[in-house]
Design an enzyme around this catalytic site. Structure first.
Site: not given
Ligand code: GRF
Length: 209
Positions: A13, A15, A90, A93, A107, A109
């Site tokens: 976490g 980010n 991870m 969806l 998201n 990446h």
């Protein structure tokens, strides 16, 4: 106006922390309604609690994607969430979540898409021997890191880099890029046209008189 945001995580976490920090300094116009993890041991849940943010664990283990997402959507709906941010979440969806939140899920990446999609962006770029990598923030669709790109930031490899120094510098870049993409979304500056995301000019400083 503060946009109600949910952050979905699976791990450390860091980010998430960058979003919390920018929210607390007032530089990000969002209210984090809840943090949802699919893993009970995700350290990000503790980060959320420490800042008085609701931390919800919805384990994915032993459930079908549909079952799990139905539970996630129920929480998102009940909190009035407008934007869903995947920050180290991870899981791919599926239909349940995307039908309801399409165009409202982003998201981050850790590579310059479409290169090195999947779960090992840093390792894959490093092992390939690229000279420039970076990160990508994109809208989420059903594919693996395939949705329209909002922004990308470069992380050039330095001569004395190791995988670890490359990753650490990359994470710092991520911690700027993700809040920036959220800011663009929340200030209404993003428009999706097919595969392209148009970033509208910032008109907030313009004189209206
Ligand atoms: C980041 O590298 C992100 O790009 C990727 O997973 C990692 C999550 O790190 N999707 P953290 O949990 O935010 O520290």
């Amino acid at each position: 106006m503060q946009t109600p945001v949910a952050v979905l995580i699976s791990g450390s976490g860091s980010n998430l922390q960058s979003i919390i920090d920018q929210t607390e300094t007032g530089s990000l116009p969002v209210r984090i309604c809840c943090v949802i993890s699919n893993r009970p041991d995700a350290f990000g849940l503790e980060r959320a609690r420490k800042h008085g943010i609701e931390a919800v664990c919805i384990p994915s283990k032993g459930k079908t994607r549909e079952e799990h997402e139905r539970e996630v959507v129920a929480v998102l709906d009940s909190r009035g969430v407008q934007l869903v941010v995947l920050a180290g979440y991870m899981r791919l969806l599926g239909h349940e979540l995307l039908e309801r939140y399409r165009g409202r899920v982003i998201n981050i990446h850790p590579a310059l898409l479409p290169s090195f999609p999947g779960t090992h962006g840093y390792e894959d770029a490093w092992n390939y021997g690229v000279k420039v990598s970076g990160c990508t923030v994109h809208f989420v669709d059903e594919g693996c890191d395939t949705g329209p790109i909002i922004l990308q930031a470069a992380n050039p490899i330095e001569p004395d880099d190791t995988l670890e120094t490359f990753r650490q510098r990359g994470l710092k870049i991520e911690h700027q890029a993700l809040p920036e993409a959220i800011r663009l979304y929340c200030t209404g500056r993003l428009r999706i046209e097919g595969r392209r995301v148009i970033v509208e000019p910032d008109r907030s400083a313009e004189c209206t008189g």
